[in-house]
Design a protein around this motif. Structure first.
Motif, PDB file in Angstrom:
ATOM      1  N   LEU A 257      33.662  30.289  49.089  1.00  0.00           N
ATOM      2  CA  LEU A 257      34.276  29.011  49.456  1.00  0.00           C
ATOM      3  C   LEU A 257      35.743  28.943  49.044  1.00  0.00           C
ATOM      4  CD1 LEU A 257      31.393  26.639  48.318  1.00  0.00           C
ATOM      5  CD2 LEU A 257      31.828  27.528  50.604  1.00  0.00           C
ATOM      6  N   PRO A 258      36.591  28.362  49.893  1.00  0.00           N
ATOM      7  CA  PRO A 258      37.993  28.186  49.512  1.00  0.00           C
ATOM      8  C   PRO A 258      38.148  27.122  48.442  1.00  0.00           C
ATOM      9  CG  PRO A 258      37.580  27.124  51.618  1.00  0.00           C
ATOM     10  CD  PRO A 258      36.324  27.866  51.255  1.00  0.00           C
ATOM     11  N   GLU A 259      37.415  26.030  48.596  1.00  0.00           N
ATOM     12  CA  GLU A 259      37.441  24.912  47.650  1.00  0.00           C
ATOM     13  C   GLU A 259      36.278  23.991  48.001  1.00  0.00           C
ATOM     14  OE1 GLU A 259      40.546  21.524  46.026  1.00  0.00           O
ATOM     15  OE2 GLU A 259      40.605  22.117  48.125  1.00  0.00           O
ATOM     16  N   ILE A 260      35.608  23.476  46.987  1.00  0.00           N
ATOM     17  CA  ILE A 260      34.539  22.507  47.259  1.00  0.00           C
ATOM     18  C   ILE A 260      35.158  21.119  47.234  1.00  0.00           C
ATOM     19  CG2 ILE A 260      32.251  21.678  46.642  1.00  0.00           C
ATOM     20  CD1 ILE A 260      31.870  24.219  45.007  1.00  0.00           C
ATOM     21  N   ARG A 261      35.054  20.427  48.349  1.00  0.00           N
ATOM     22  CA  ARG A 261      35.665  19.100  48.473  1.00  0.00           C
ATOM     23  C   ARG A 261      34.706  18.007  48.006  1.00  0.00           C
ATOM     24  NH1 ARG A 261      37.928  22.410  52.571  1.00  0.00           N
ATOM     25  NH2 ARG A 261      35.962  22.481  53.715  1.00  0.00           N
ATOM     26  N   SER A 262      35.241  16.821  47.808  1.00  0.00           N
ATOM     27  CA  SER A 262      34.414  15.685  47.421  1.00  0.00           C
ATOM     28  C   SER A 262      33.765  15.078  48.658  1.00  0.00           C
ATOM     29  CB  SER A 262      35.258  14.616  46.717  1.00  0.00           C
ATOM     30  OG  SER A 262      36.123  13.980  47.656  1.00  0.00           O
ATOM     31  N   THR A 263      32.737  14.274  48.451  1.00  0.00           N
ATOM     32  CA  THR A 263      32.058  13.613  49.571  1.00  0.00           C
ATOM     33  C   THR A 263      33.032  12.723  50.340  1.00  0.00           C
ATOM     34  OG1 THR A 263      31.337  11.848  48.070  1.00  0.00           O
ATOM     35  CG2 THR A 263      29.796  13.651  48.453  1.00  0.00           C
ATOM     36  N   GLN A 264      33.885  12.016  49.622  1.00  0.00           N
ATOM     37  CA  GLN A 264      34.826  11.111  50.285  1.00  0.00           C
ATOM     38  C   GLN A 264      35.887  11.873  51.069  1.00  0.00           C
ATOM     39  OE1 GLN A 264      34.386   7.807  50.659  1.00  0.00           O
ATOM     40  NE2 GLN A 264      32.439   8.397  49.712  1.00  0.00           N
ATOM     41  N   GLN A 265      36.292  13.029  50.566  1.00  0.00           N
ATOM     42  CA  GLN A 265      37.249  13.853  51.309  1.00  0.00           C
ATOM     43  C   GLN A 265      36.660  14.297  52.642  1.00  0.00           C
ATOM     44  OE1 GLN A 265      37.986  16.778  48.165  1.00  0.00           O
ATOM     45  NE2 GLN A 265      40.156  16.221  48.155  1.00  0.00           N
ATOM     46  N   CYS A 266      35.394  14.669  52.637  1.00  0.00           N
ATOM     47  CA  CYS A 266      34.743  15.116  53.876  1.00  0.00           C
ATOM     48  C   CYS A 266      34.622  13.969  54.879  1.00  0.00           C
ATOM     49  CB  CYS A 266      33.362  15.694  53.566  1.00  0.00           C
ATOM     50  SG  CYS A 266      33.417  17.319  52.791  1.00  0.00           S
ATOM     51  N   LEU A 267      34.198  12.819  54.410  1.00  0.00           N
ATOM     52  CA  LEU A 267      34.014  11.688  55.321  1.00  0.00           C
ATOM     53  C   LEU A 267      35.361  11.231  55.882  1.00  0.00           C
ATOM     54  CD1 LEU A 267      31.533  10.147  56.327  1.00  0.00           C
ATOM     55  CD2 LEU A 267      32.065   8.358  54.665  1.00  0.00           C
TER      56      LEU A 267
END
Length: 371
Positions: A257-267
């Protein structure tokens, strides 16, 4: 469901990478990651630049952006060449987690998780559906049979596609399901091609989630939906906590993975791509049986023996022996080692409530957008 044996695993390690090149591929892969702090210059030139391509804080010249993304794409391909055989050996054809009911087997929960997506999308017989980042096609085959739809799997890894084609023919789905080699940042499909799109723990590999979701938006017909399970850090994650940061890096290392994003970042990325949010939820929160249980070495299960501490020890010794006699390529043990490190990170992240592999959201492309 096919289940690879030990010698299938040994011969499959490395995918399309030459047998004598596996060890150097492992070396290069590991050097990209923050978990290994030694090769800082090389990591910055190859990995951090890839972040720059996706980051709103740093703008690269167009030529450098293309080079950075090409390097990133090559990295992800090497990861899946190295790991696919281990995934299928230990997990089966569907490379994802699932919420689980008491008394339900791992494979039953995985199928139900896939059926849930089909139901949320309201799939109807004969519809054209796209699986973004389809792996070897386990979910693709299950959803096609469950919903009587025509499913296309998009994958940029030749080894996984060739393996998926074999499995499609084996179950008689080669006429209704197919694979297309392509990049989900630049999909090889015309606008408004599909009646539904889904992604299962795949778009977390995108260096730029907005760009990825925009491509999904483009190929989806107006008024239709996209459903996804994303790997995310939860609101409980503290980037200033060294232990939590280490766990995050273990997960990134072992899962390409390049970076694991937050749930809010994805939405928010989905909204920026143009989608209307129907609903979202972290499905891990209400799982009666912890999704990470098959990876937890304190748990023993005959049905998931290969994933237990005893099963992993057996596999570790077997791979070591096969590598020693030259059946498995040099570097196979290293591949298994960083996958086990990933498992430790996944379990640690789940137990602390800072990571989820099943942040679900359903979004719709506005019917007014006829492009």
């Amino acid at each position: 469901m096919s289940k690879q044996g030990a010698f299938d695993l040994a011969f499959g390690v490395g995918g399309r990478i030459g047998k004598d090149e596996v060890l150097s591929a492992v070396d290069k892969y590991e050097k990209y990651h923050g978990y290994y702090g030694g090769e800082e210059d090389e990591r910055k030139n190859n990995y951090t630049d890839m972040f720059c391509y996706a980051s709103p804080r740093i703008v690269l010249p167009p030529v450098r952006q293309q080079k950075a993304y090409k390097n990133y794409n090559s990295k992800v391909n090497k990861y899946y060449d190295l790991c696919t055989s281990f995934y299928e050996y230990g997990w089966g054809e569907s490379f994802h987690f699932a919420p689980r009911w008491k008394g339900e087997s791992l494979q039953e929960s995985i199928k139900r998780h896939e059926h849930f997506l089909a139901l949320q999308l309201g799939l109807k017989p004969g519809q054209k559906v796209l699986d973004v980042g389809c792996g070897i096609g386990g979910p693709l085959r299950e959803i096609a049979r469950f919903s009587s739809t025509l499913v296309t799997g998009l994958n940029n890894n030749e080894y996984q596609i060739s393996r998926g084609q074999v499995l499609n023919r084996k179950v008689g789905l080669d006429q209704t399901c197919n694979f297309v080699k392509g990049d989900f940042m630049k999909m090889p499909f015309p606008d408004n091609s599909f009646d539904a799109v889904y992604a299962i723990e795949a778009t977390c590999h995108a260096p730029d989630p907005v760009g990825c979701y925009k491509e999904i938006y483009r190929v989806l017909k107006p008024g239709q939906c996209f459903a996804v399970y994303e790997w995310c850090m939860t609101d409980a994650y503290n980037p200033n906590n060294e232990e939590q940061k280490r766990i995050k890096e273990e997960i990134e290392l072992g899962n390409g993975l390049p970076e694991i994003r937050s749930t809010q970042q994805c939405l928010e990325a989905a909204r920026k791509a143009g989608f209307e949010v129907v609903w979202d939820k972290d499905l891990a929160e209400d799982s009666p049986v912890s999704w990470y249980m098959p990876l937890d070495t304190s748990h023993f299960s005959l049905s998931s023996f290969r994933l237990t501490a005893v099963g992993r020890l057996f596999t570790r010794n077997l791979v070591s022996a096969l590598e020693y006699v030259g059946v498995a390529p040099k570097g196979s043990q290293r591949v298994q080692a960083f996958l086990e490190k990933a498992a430790e990170g996944l379990v640690g992240g789940a137990k602390k409530g800072i990571f989820t592999p099943m942040y679900f959201f359903l979004v719709r492309k506005p019917i007014s957008d006829s492009q």
